[in-house]
Design an enzyme around this catalytic site. Structure first.
Site, PDB file in Angstrom:
ATOM      1  CE1 TYR A  67      -3.639  -2.144   5.055  1.00  0.00           C
ATOM      2  CE2 TYR A  67      -3.058   0.142   4.606  1.00  0.00           C
ATOM      3  CZ  TYR A  67      -3.472  -1.095   4.158  1.00  0.00           C
ATOM      4  OH  TYR A  67      -3.709  -1.289   2.816  1.00  0.00           O
ATOM      5  CB  SER A 115      -0.887   0.043   1.243  1.00  0.00           C
ATOM      6  OG  SER A 115      -1.505   1.318   1.358  1.00  0.00           O
TER       7      SER A 115
HETATM    8  P1  NAP Z   1     -11.372  -5.978   0.986  1.00  0.00           P
HETATM    9  O1  NAP Z   1     -12.333  -5.511  -0.052  1.00  0.00           O
HETATM   10  O2  NAP Z   1     -11.639  -5.700   2.428  1.00  0.00           O
HETATM   11  O3  NAP Z   1     -11.118  -7.553   0.777  1.00  0.00           O
HETATM   12  C1  NAP Z   1     -10.219  -8.198   1.598  1.00  0.00           C
HETATM   13  C2  NAP Z   1     -10.145  -9.651   1.226  1.00  0.00           C
HETATM   14  O4  NAP Z   1      -9.161 -10.264   2.065  1.00  0.00           O
HETATM   15  C3  NAP Z   1     -11.438 -10.393   1.457  1.00  0.00           C
HETATM   16  O5  NAP Z   1     -11.619 -11.323   0.410  1.00  0.00           O
HETATM   17  C4  NAP Z   1     -11.198 -11.120   2.785  1.00  0.00           C
HETATM   18  O6  NAP Z   1     -11.892 -12.363   2.892  1.00  0.00           O
HETATM   19  C5  NAP Z   1      -9.719 -11.393   2.695  1.00  0.00           C
HETATM   20  N1  NAP Z   1      -9.074 -11.596   3.992  1.00  0.00           N
HETATM   21  C6  NAP Z   1      -9.021 -10.755   5.061  1.00  0.00           C
HETATM   22  N2  NAP Z   1      -8.326 -11.317   6.067  1.00  0.00           N
HETATM   23  C7  NAP Z   1      -7.937 -12.537   5.632  1.00  0.00           C
HETATM   24  C8  NAP Z   1      -7.214 -13.602   6.216  1.00  0.00           C
HETATM   25  N3  NAP Z   1      -6.746 -13.524   7.465  1.00  0.00           N
HETATM   26  N4  NAP Z   1      -7.020 -14.716   5.479  1.00  0.00           N
HETATM   27  C9  NAP Z   1      -7.492 -14.825   4.218  1.00  0.00           C
HETATM   28  N5  NAP Z   1      -8.189 -13.842   3.613  1.00  0.00           N
HETATM   29  C10 NAP Z   1      -8.417 -12.720   4.314  1.00  0.00           C
HETATM   30  O7  NAP Z   1      -9.908  -5.362   0.728  1.00  0.00           O
HETATM   31  P2  NAP Z   1      -9.232  -4.707  -0.582  1.00  0.00           P
HETATM   32  O8  NAP Z   1      -9.442  -3.242  -0.507  1.00  0.00           O
HETATM   33  O9  NAP Z   1      -9.593  -5.439  -1.804  1.00  0.00           O
HETATM   34  O10 NAP Z   1      -7.708  -4.953  -0.196  1.00  0.00           O
HETATM   35  C11 NAP Z   1      -6.944  -5.991  -0.768  1.00  0.00           C
HETATM   36  C12 NAP Z   1      -5.478  -5.680  -0.507  1.00  0.00           C
HETATM   37  O11 NAP Z   1      -5.173  -4.400  -1.057  1.00  0.00           O
HETATM   38  C13 NAP Z   1      -5.134  -5.595   0.979  1.00  0.00           C
HETATM   39  O12 NAP Z   1      -3.862  -6.162   1.204  1.00  0.00           O
HETATM   40  C14 NAP Z   1      -5.088  -4.092   1.238  1.00  0.00           C
HETATM   41  O13 NAP Z   1      -4.245  -3.771   2.312  1.00  0.00           O
HETATM   42  C15 NAP Z   1      -4.537  -3.601  -0.081  1.00  0.00           C
HETATM   43  N6  NAP Z   1      -4.821  -2.182  -0.341  1.00  0.00           N
HETATM   44  C16 NAP Z   1      -6.086  -1.723  -0.465  1.00  0.00           C
HETATM   45  C17 NAP Z   1      -6.300  -0.378  -0.684  1.00  0.00           C
HETATM   46  C18 NAP Z   1      -7.670   0.222  -0.832  1.00  0.00           C
HETATM   47  O14 NAP Z   1      -7.799   1.455  -0.784  1.00  0.00           O
HETATM   48  N7  NAP Z   1      -8.715  -0.589  -1.018  1.00  0.00           N
HETATM   49  C19 NAP Z   1      -5.214   0.508  -0.781  1.00  0.00           C
HETATM   50  C20 NAP Z   1      -3.931  -0.013  -0.661  1.00  0.00           C
HETATM   51  C21 NAP Z   1      -3.739  -1.362  -0.438  1.00  0.00           C
HETATM   52  P3  NAP Z   1     -13.507 -12.415   3.148  1.00  0.00           P
HETATM   53  O15 NAP Z   1     -14.125 -11.945   1.849  1.00  0.00           O
HETATM   54  O16 NAP Z   1     -13.767 -13.840   3.426  1.00  0.00           O
HETATM   55  O17 NAP Z   1     -13.790 -11.489   4.283  1.00  0.00           O
END
Ligand code: NAP
Length: 252
Positions: free
Chosen positions: A161, A147
């Site tokens: 985070y 991130s």
């Molecule tokens: P999200 O919509 O909250 O989805 C998170 C996913 O991770 C879900 O499928 C969840 O499973 C799964 N998950 C959470 N904890 C887990 C665990 N302990 N074991 C296995 N699976 C787990 O998040 P997102 O925004 O797509 O983020 C994905 C990645 O991008 C993350 O690493 C986040 O830090 C990074 N990121 C996101 C952003 C942003 O603005 N969105 C920015 C920078 C980086 P369930 O569906 O079963 O709950």
């Protein structure tokens, strides 16, 4: 089910958000996709059904990446079902309620680091054990989803985070060097603010709208825009890229 000559990808946290967009795009690119999820089986199954409905091949495997036994089961399931692993996307990650460091308890910190750091290490370890030419593997590629918070620090929101993603940046650089001569490339994407449900889990569903004014492009990103960067880094088009941290931030 048989992967034949198609490349096989594991995407952790592939049921929703950036992981789901990556799974869909990977299937369109011809990958057999293993979608790991934590709790939301309905969402993961929906992505699998969509991929299979369009003639692709996908499975969903429940597992907490922070638990070694679940990670072992995830990789053993792929061994059994497909007999190969070519790509790993270390995407599963969490934020928790926005908070100052002085208010963070040890349970929160342990959960954060176990999921975002240990989980990525465990999955990378299992991938390297299978991919490394040193171990008789055929090589492969890993993309870690870091991130831009690792550079910005996320003050008063989630410094824990941001720090976990700083660890992912360092892991990307170190592991890339460690396995570069063994046929494995390791890179990271560093998304900016992307429109997914992760912001609601941090307690602010409208965060993208608030933060977008600080983005030079004046908008949040879409999950597919990160997925495209991930797929490029995994592809042969990126054959000389390893240890790279690719910012996908709208200029932030
Ligand atoms: P999200 O919509 O909250 O989805 C998170 C996913 O991770 C879900 O499928 C969840 O499973 C799964 N998950 C959470 N904890 C887990 C665990 N302990 N074991 C296995 N699976 C787990 O998040 P997102 O925004 O797509 O983020 C994905 C990645 O991008 C993350 O690493 C986040 O830090 C990074 N990121 C996101 C952003 C942003 O603005 N969105 C920015 C920078 C980086 P369930 O569906 O079963 O709950």
């Amino acid at each position: 089910m048989n992967a034949n000559n198609r490349k096989v990808m594991i995407i952790t946290g592939g049921g929703r958000g950036i992981g789901a967009a990556t799974a869909r795009l990977a299937a369109k690119d011809g990958y057999v996709v293993c979608i790991n999820y934590l709790h939301n089986r309905v969402a993961a199954d929906a992505v699998v059904d969509e991929i299979c409905g369009e003639g692709g091949e996908a499975i969903a495997v429940q597992g907490d990446v922070a638990l070694e036994k679940d990670v072992l089961t995830l990789f053993e399931t792929v061994d059994r079902r497909f007999g190969r692993i070519d790509a790993l996307v270390n995407n599963a990650g969490i934020v928790q309620r926005q908070s100052r460091v002085e208010d963070m308890d040890v349970e929160r910190l342990n959960r954060m680091f176990a999921t975002n750091i240990t989980g990525s290490f465990l999955c990378a370890r299992e991938a390297v054990r299978r991919m490394s030419t040193k171990n008789g593997g055929s090589g492969g590629a890993i993309v870690n989803v870091s991130s831009i918070a690792s550079r910005l620090g996320a003050p008063s929101e989630y410094v824990d985070y941001a720090a976990s993603k700083g660890a992912i940046d360092s892991m990307t650089i170190g592991l890339a060097k460690e396995v570069a001569a063994e046929g494995i490339r390791v890179n990271a994407v560093r998304p900016g603010v992307i429109d997914t449900e992760i912001h609601a889990s941090g307690g602010e569903p409208g965060r993208v709208e608030r933060v977008r004014h600080a983005v030079p492009m004046q908008r949040g990103g879409e999950a597919i825009e990160v997925a495209r960067a991930i797929l490029w880094l995994l592809s042969d088009q990126a054959s000389y890229a390893t240890g790279a941290l690719l910012d996908v931030t709208g200029g932030r």
